[in-house]
Design an enzyme around this catalytic site. Structure first.
Site, PDB file in Angstrom:
ATOM      1  N   ASN A   1       0.802  -1.237  -0.068  1.00  0.00           N
ATOM      2  CA  ASN A   1      -0.115   0.030   0.029  1.00  0.00           C
ATOM      3  C   ASN A   1       0.826   1.311  -0.104  1.00  0.00           C
ATOM      4  OD1 ASN A   1       1.033  -0.835   2.529  1.00  0.00           O
ATOM      5  ND2 ASN A   1      -1.047   0.099   3.595  1.00  0.00           N
TER       6      ASN A   1
ATOM      7  N   GLU B   1       4.822  -3.365  12.710  1.00  0.00           N
ATOM      8  CA  GLU B   1       3.821  -2.344  12.501  1.00  0.00           C
ATOM      9  C   GLU B   1       2.743  -2.994  11.772  1.00  0.00           C
ATOM     10  OE1 GLU B   1       1.462  -0.233  10.854  1.00  0.00           O
ATOM     11  OE2 GLU B   1       2.880   0.338   9.188  1.00  0.00           O
TER      12      GLU B   1
ATOM     13  N   CYS C   1      -3.100   1.453   6.830  1.00  0.00           N
ATOM     14  CA  CYS C   1      -3.230   0.842   8.262  1.00  0.00           C
ATOM     15  C   CYS C   1      -3.875   1.858   9.094  1.00  0.00           C
ATOM     16  CB  CYS C   1      -2.001   0.398   8.568  1.00  0.00           C
ATOM     17  SG  CYS C   1      -0.699   1.491   8.635  1.00  0.00           S
TER      18      CYS C   1
ATOM     19  N   GLU D   1       8.596   3.339  14.344  1.00  0.00           N
ATOM     20  CA  GLU D   1       9.290   3.795  13.366  1.00  0.00           C
ATOM     21  C   GLU D   1       9.327   5.335  13.050  1.00  0.00           C
ATOM     22  OE1 GLU D   1       8.873  -0.209  10.629  1.00  0.00           O
ATOM     23  OE2 GLU D   1       7.508   1.454   9.886  1.00  0.00           O
TER      24      GLU D   1
END
Length: 507
Positions: free
Chosen positions: A174, A275, A309, A485
């Site tokens: 994505n 993640e 997400c 991150e």
């Protein structure tokens, strides 16, 4: 090989608008040890444009043996790369960043072709992804140790922060550019070497990044890119998890896959950065600026056709303003969204990435409609546009027996629920095993502090629907993952702390 690439570039040249014909970064080989190579089996797999399922390129289908070569290569390169100075690594990252800025349009064209998102969105992702390289080029020189106060007079104590080793980076389709730069930027800044496994749906962007990394001057073996099909993906992922030469694994993807990788890494006690999936609540309180909430909802829900997400997944609107919000939201959807081939002017949103994604979204919506959900717009695929297009959809009157009630949709479907009190909506918002992002809109400053603290998520957007940036710590709580991150914390997954005690010193 050269002829095949030229033929492919010629085809793309004649099938793209005039100002989007910069495809010279298109590669159809994997990148290992500074070489562009095919799979040892000579097998390939096609990369298709989700707009019409035409084949863009065929890339190597790497297997376990190829993966072991890439890991060995990265391990060998680590011996020297780990000894480079922070300044040297900073300069390499800055070179890479400068090349990405220079070739931003080229990268956006490739990204749009293989992912399907509009060029406007692709350009935004490239700019966002580039920002991580700029950030970590600067962070590389701020990875410091620490002097400790000794409890006895003849000792000196200090802490060193050293690179962990080979980093395996498994990235999703994505955001095929930004998810690599966010991980690789941090790993390389720390002094780790990388083996990147991009999604089988979007490997071309990863290969373009490797091309630019090579131009930037990264030594052979420091950055490697494996391309794998669905057939080999599980086995290659398992090898990255279980190979003892890989010392850290960073993965972005579904919670289910993340749990599987977590288990596979246990045998070698790897460092992990995960993640994983989200189920973001989007709460609109009665004191909110409704127009602002609607504007932000458009970006938060429909960016990348809902395939993010951190996308708003469960809308909760207070009963006093429910009808106003729904009416304005539907109007914006109908006016602002133009579906189609993302490479064409005026198109704002593209298709879903693959048939399984479309089927999942369609099944959720059909189930909800059959059980009484109200459809305000959309509600079905759009085969006249292409095989993977789905109409932007807004549903209300959702009940708990509907599959869509508490499931991450990952598509252009907004599900809006009504609530009556802050206590009630917080209970509903937190009633999920995951906790990546959450959003709420309010002008009540006391409520802002209360709700921001009580939402069980790793990231909160208050009166804002787009919250990601290089400076922020990106990550979730509960089953949405481990670690962070971006930000100054992004390098932590790639560093070990070594305690050094020097004793028996003369005073």
């Amino acid at each position: 090989m050269f002829v095949r690439i030229k033929l492919l570039q010629s085809y793309l040249f004649h099938h793209m608008p005039l100002n989007y014909r910069s495809m010279h970064l298109l590669r159809d080989n994997a990148y290992i040890n500074g070489n562009w190579i095919s799979a040892s089996s000579k097998q390939t797999f096609p990369v298709c444009n989700p707009v019409d399922n035409t084949v863009i390129a065929c890339v190597p289908d790497m297997n376990i043996a190829d993966t072991q070569v890439a890991i060995d290569t990265a391990a060998k390169a680590f011996e020297s790369f780990s000894k480079t100075t922070a300044k040297e690594r900073s300069d390499l990252l800055r070179n890479w960043y400068n090349l990405m800025v220079k070739h931003s349009e080229d990268l956006a064209c490739i990204l749009t072709k293989e992912n399907g998102k509009s060029l406007t969105e692709s350009r935004a992702e490239i700019k966002y992804g580039n920002s991580f390289l700029e950030w970590f080029a600067e962070e590389a020189r701020r990875i410091d140790g620490e002097i400790l106060q000794s409890p006895v007079p003849n000792r000196e104590l200090f802490l060193l922060r050293q690179p962990v080793g080979v980093a395996a980076l498994i990235t999703p389709w994505n955001f095929p550019h930004a998810m690599i730069t966010r991980k690789a930027g941090a790993a390389l800044a720390a002094g780790c070497t990388c083996v990147v496994k991009p999604s089988e749906d979007t490997p071309l962007t990863a290969l373009a990044l490797a091309d630019l990394a090579e131009q930037a001057g990264f030594p052979a073996g420091v950055l490697n890119v494996l391309t794998t099909s669905v057939t080999n993906s599980v086995a290659v992922g398992k090898e990255l998890c279980e190979n003892p030469k890989v010392r850290v694994l960073s993965f972005t993807g579904s919670t289910a896959v993340g749990k599987s990788l977590y288990k596979q890494c246990a045998s070698t006690m790897k460092r992990l950065g995960l993640e994983l999936g989200g189920n973001a609540p989007y709460i609109v309180f009665k004191t909110a600026d409704v127009d602002l909430a609607v504007n932000s909802a458009m970006a938060s829900k429909f960016r990348n056709t809902g395939q993010t997400c951190v996308s708003a997944n469960r809308f909760f609107v207070e009963d006093n303003i429910f009808d106003e919000f729904v009416e304005k939201f539907v109007e914006r959807i109908k006016v602002d969204i133009k579906l189609g081939d993302g490479s064409k002017e005026g198109v704002t949103h593209g298709p879903l990435i693959k048939k399984s994604q479309l089927d999942m979204v369609n099944d959720l919506v059909k189930d909800a409609i059959q059980k009484g959900a109200k459809v305000h717009c959309g509600g079905s695929p759009l085969p006249d546009l292409g095989p993977l297009f789905y109409a932007p959809t807004l549903l209300t009157e959702i009940t708990k027996d509907m599959q869509i009630y508490n499931k991450e949709i990952f598509g252009p479907v907004a599900v809006i629920n009504k609530f009556c009190s802050e206590e009630d909506v917080l209970r509903q918002a937190n009633d999920t095993p995951v906790g990546l992002a959450g959003y709420f809109f309010s002008q009540d400053i006391s409520q802002i502090f209360r709700v921001a603290r009580k939402l069980e998520v790793g990231m909160v957007g208050v009166n804002e629907g787009l919250i990601s940036c290089a400076e922020a710590a990106f990550g979730g709580v509960k089953e949405s993952g481990l670690g962070r991150e971006g930000s100054k914390y992004g390098v932590e997954d790639f560093l070990d702390i070594k305690y050094v005690c020097i004793g028996n010193l003369k005073r």
